[in-house]
Design an enzyme around this catalytic site. Structure first.
Site, PDB file in Angstrom:
ATOM      1  N   TRP A   2       0.833  -1.202   0.000  1.00  0.00           N
ATOM      2  CA  TRP A   2       0.000   0.000   0.000  1.00  0.00           C
ATOM      3  C   TRP A   2       0.870   1.254   0.000  1.00  0.00           C
ATOM      4  CZ3 TRP A   2      -1.459  -4.356   2.851  1.00  0.00           C
ATOM      5  CH2 TRP A   2      -2.665  -4.937   2.417  1.00  0.00           C
ATOM      6  N   HIS A  22      -7.199   1.408   3.048  1.00  0.00           N
ATOM      7  CA  HIS A  22      -8.289   0.466   2.748  1.00  0.00           C
ATOM      8  C   HIS A  22      -9.328   0.576   3.868  1.00  0.00           C
ATOM      9  CE1 HIS A  22      -5.665  -2.869   4.924  1.00  0.00           C
ATOM     10  NE2 HIS A  22      -5.686  -1.739   5.568  1.00  0.00           N
ATOM     11  N   ARG A  79      -4.492   6.393  -1.609  1.00  0.00           N
ATOM     12  CA  ARG A  79      -3.158   5.801  -1.792  1.00  0.00           C
ATOM     13  C   ARG A  79      -2.300   6.742  -2.625  1.00  0.00           C
ATOM     14  NH1 ARG A  79      -4.585  -0.644  -2.805  1.00  0.00           N
ATOM     15  NH2 ARG A  79      -5.947  -0.783  -0.988  1.00  0.00           N
ATOM     16  N   GLN A 127     -13.928   1.859  -1.208  1.00  0.00           N
ATOM     17  CA  GLN A 127     -13.952   0.417  -0.996  1.00  0.00           C
ATOM     18  C   GLN A 127     -15.227   0.087  -0.235  1.00  0.00           C
ATOM     19  OE1 GLN A 127     -10.421  -1.145   0.941  1.00  0.00           O
ATOM     20  NE2 GLN A 127      -9.345  -1.323  -1.009  1.00  0.00           N
ATOM     21  N   VAL A 152      -5.622 -12.170   6.495  1.00  0.00           N
ATOM     22  CA  VAL A 152      -6.513 -13.303   6.220  1.00  0.00           C
ATOM     23  C   VAL A 152      -5.673 -14.555   5.977  1.00  0.00           C
ATOM     24  CG1 VAL A 152      -8.495 -12.039   5.295  1.00  0.00           C
ATOM     25  CG2 VAL A 152      -6.600 -12.635   3.774  1.00  0.00           C
TER      26      VAL A 152
HETATM   27  C1  FA5 Z   1      -7.182  -4.385   0.059  1.00  0.00           C
HETATM   28  O1  FA5 Z   1      -7.259  -3.169   0.135  1.00  0.00           O
HETATM   29  C2  FA5 Z   1      -7.639  -5.278   1.169  1.00  0.00           C
HETATM   30  N1  FA5 Z   1      -7.953  -4.493   2.313  1.00  0.00           N
HETATM   31  C3  FA5 Z   1      -8.838  -6.081   0.714  1.00  0.00           C
HETATM   32  C4  FA5 Z   1      -9.210  -7.179   1.642  1.00  0.00           C
HETATM   33  C5  FA5 Z   1     -10.205  -6.979   2.586  1.00  0.00           C
HETATM   34  C6  FA5 Z   1      -8.534  -8.403   1.572  1.00  0.00           C
HETATM   35  C7  FA5 Z   1     -10.548  -7.994   3.458  1.00  0.00           C
HETATM   36  C8  FA5 Z   1      -8.886  -9.424   2.464  1.00  0.00           C
HETATM   37  C9  FA5 Z   1      -9.882  -9.200   3.369  1.00  0.00           C
HETATM   38  P1  FA5 Z   1      -6.481  -4.360  -2.436  1.00  0.00           P
HETATM   39  O2  FA5 Z   1      -5.357  -3.430  -2.306  1.00  0.00           O
HETATM   40  O3  FA5 Z   1      -6.305  -5.455  -3.429  1.00  0.00           O
HETATM   41  O4  FA5 Z   1      -6.862  -5.014  -1.094  1.00  0.00           O
HETATM   42  O5  FA5 Z   1      -7.791  -3.529  -2.807  1.00  0.00           O
HETATM   43  C10 FA5 Z   1      -9.070  -4.115  -2.827  1.00  0.00           C
HETATM   44  C11 FA5 Z   1      -9.888  -3.587  -3.991  1.00  0.00           C
HETATM   45  O6  FA5 Z   1      -9.939  -2.166  -3.936  1.00  0.00           O
HETATM   46  C12 FA5 Z   1      -9.276  -3.893  -5.350  1.00  0.00           C
HETATM   47  O7  FA5 Z   1      -9.682  -5.154  -5.799  1.00  0.00           O
HETATM   48  C13 FA5 Z   1      -9.847  -2.803  -6.194  1.00  0.00           C
HETATM   49  O8  FA5 Z   1     -11.166  -3.121  -6.583  1.00  0.00           O
HETATM   50  C14 FA5 Z   1      -9.918  -1.632  -5.225  1.00  0.00           C
HETATM   51  N2  FA5 Z   1      -8.732  -0.779  -5.385  1.00  0.00           N
HETATM   52  C15 FA5 Z   1      -7.523  -0.944  -4.847  1.00  0.00           C
HETATM   53  N3  FA5 Z   1      -6.685   0.039  -5.201  1.00  0.00           N
HETATM   54  C16 FA5 Z   1      -7.397   0.857  -5.988  1.00  0.00           C
HETATM   55  C17 FA5 Z   1      -7.107   2.076  -6.674  1.00  0.00           C
HETATM   56  N4  FA5 Z   1      -5.931   2.672  -6.594  1.00  0.00           N
HETATM   57  N5  FA5 Z   1      -8.085   2.666  -7.396  1.00  0.00           N
HETATM   58  C18 FA5 Z   1      -9.307   2.086  -7.468  1.00  0.00           C
HETATM   59  N6  FA5 Z   1      -9.646   0.960  -6.851  1.00  0.00           N
HETATM   60  C19 FA5 Z   1      -8.707   0.328  -6.118  1.00  0.00           C
END
Ligand code: FA5
Length: 345
Positions: free
Chosen positions: A155, A176, A202, A216, A259
């Site tokens: 992140w 997140h 981010r 999210q 997880v």
């Molecule tokens: C997470 O942020 C984890 N907190 C998700 C999670 C929750 C995992 C609970 C397990 C249990 P990640 O970085 O992959 O994961 O982001 C999750 C989702 O947020 C992505 O699949 C995407 O749909 C969205 N996302 C992430 N970064 C961005 C971004 N920069 N712009 C738009 N959408 C984003």
């Protein structure tokens, strides 16, 4: 004497013509026709006129007086009409059609967040919200991501505390919505079924599927006997309601420190039907969420007995869901404030 009268009449009529408004005309009346006015002054000189001429002089003076009074009445009427016309020109025409009111509507993100929330609410989840400015503890530490752990590199973080991550109690824009897993567990007892919609931030280079501010929707279910099949079943049902039967859903193993096991879920690309294009970075799939079974350590830290309780959690990006749903090719359109885009929803 007769010459004096003619001069007075000519001058008076010219002055009256030059009087531009009602007060000026009234001043003229007092100066000419008033008790001490010029007409009376002329009349008072009648005594100096030879007797046999007085009659003719009197008649001429009377005629002159009538002429002046008529001119006065006419000028007054002309001014009154002009001022009435001015007033009518400024008045509102109540028969004109009104201007239509511009009616706004919810932002596409708000619409999709509400729609997604509705699907989960019908499955028994309640909606809660949490802070966008978060402690390092909830964003990382309590989620099994201690300081200097390489998982922090997943992140790109916008720190709020001036000393950044080196502060005694570092603070950041949450990267997140997962910190709310911990906050909810700290405050409630199982069974838990919540979803948490909200903004995340981010420090990253943007592209067609990445923004530095995005939404999210976190999901958390904790109870006795919850397993991975419950997670998959819940998310399959969500995907079916959201995208219909025809879109394919893919689960893959993924790593998130909070997880075990961890997965991500993707939907086949709407643009190329899975063949590969710019929107899906030639993979044929668009990832919409990360998920997994809540790590026993996270449960323990929140005060739960991991031998008794298990749970699943997921975090999805509603803009990505909206992109798939409506065929939007670039996530940056959402927050560019272009009405031509926003009006389409
Ligand atoms: C997470 O942020 C984890 N907190 C998700 C999670 C929750 C995992 C609970 C397990 C249990 P990640 O970085 O992959 O994961 O982001 C999750 C989702 O947020 C992505 O699949 C995407 O749909 C969205 N996302 C992430 N970064 C961005 C971004 N920069 N712009 C738009 N959408 C984003």
């Amino acid at each position: 004497m007769a010459d004096d009268a003619t001069i007075l009449l000519d001058q008076a009529l010219r002055d009256l013509e030059a009087a531009a408004d009602e007060p000026a005309v009234e001043a003229w009346r007092i100066a000419v026709l008033g008790r001490n006015g010029s007409l009376n002054a002329l009349m008072s000189r009648i005594g100096a006129i030879p007797t046999d001429e007085r009659r003719a002089f009197g008649a001429a003076a009377n005629q002159m007086k009538q002429q002046m009074e008529a001119a006065f009445a006419e000028r007054n009427e002309a001014l009154r009409r002009a001022s009435l016309e001015r007033e009518t020109a400024q008045a509102i025409d109540v028969t004109l059609p009104g201007r239509p009111l511009a009616i706004g509507h919810y932002h596409p993100t708000t619409q999709i967040v509400r729609e997604i929330s509705g699907i989960f609410e019908r499955m028994g989840f309640s909606v809660v919200e949490g802070p966008e400015v978060e402690w390092d503890y909830y964003n990382f530490e309590a989620l099994n991501i201690p300081k200097d752990h390489p998982a922090r590199d997943m992140w790109d973080t916008i720190w709020v505390s001036p000393e950044g991550p080196r502060a005694e109690k570092p603070m950041l824009m949450r990267t997140h919505t997962s910190p709310m897993q911990v906050r909810v567990m700290e405050q409630t007892e199982p069974p838990i079924r919540v979803i948490v919609p909200g903004r995340c931030y981010r420090y990253e280079a943007t592209d067609a599927t990445h923004e530095s501010m995005f939404y999210q929707i976190e999901g958390l279910a904790v109870d006795e006997g919850i397993g991975l099949a419950d997670l998959k079943g819940t998310l399959y049902e969500f995907a079916r309601q959201m995208f219909g039967e025809q879109r394919k859903v893919r689960f893959r193993c993924d790593y998130f420190p909070f997880v075990e096991p961890g997965v991500d879920m993707s939907i086949d690309c709407f643009k190329c039907d899975g063949k590969g294009c710019r929107t899906c970075k030639n993979s044929g799939w668009i990832e919409i969420l990360g998920a997994g079974m809540v790590h026993p350590e996270v449960l323990r830290r929140a005060g739960y007995d991991p031998d008794r309780y298990t749970g699943f959690a997921f975090g999805m990006g509603p803009e990505r869901v909206a992109m798939l749903r409506y065929g939007i090719e670039d996530i940056r359109l959402f927050y560019a404030n272009d009405l031509r885009f926003l009006r389409q929803f």
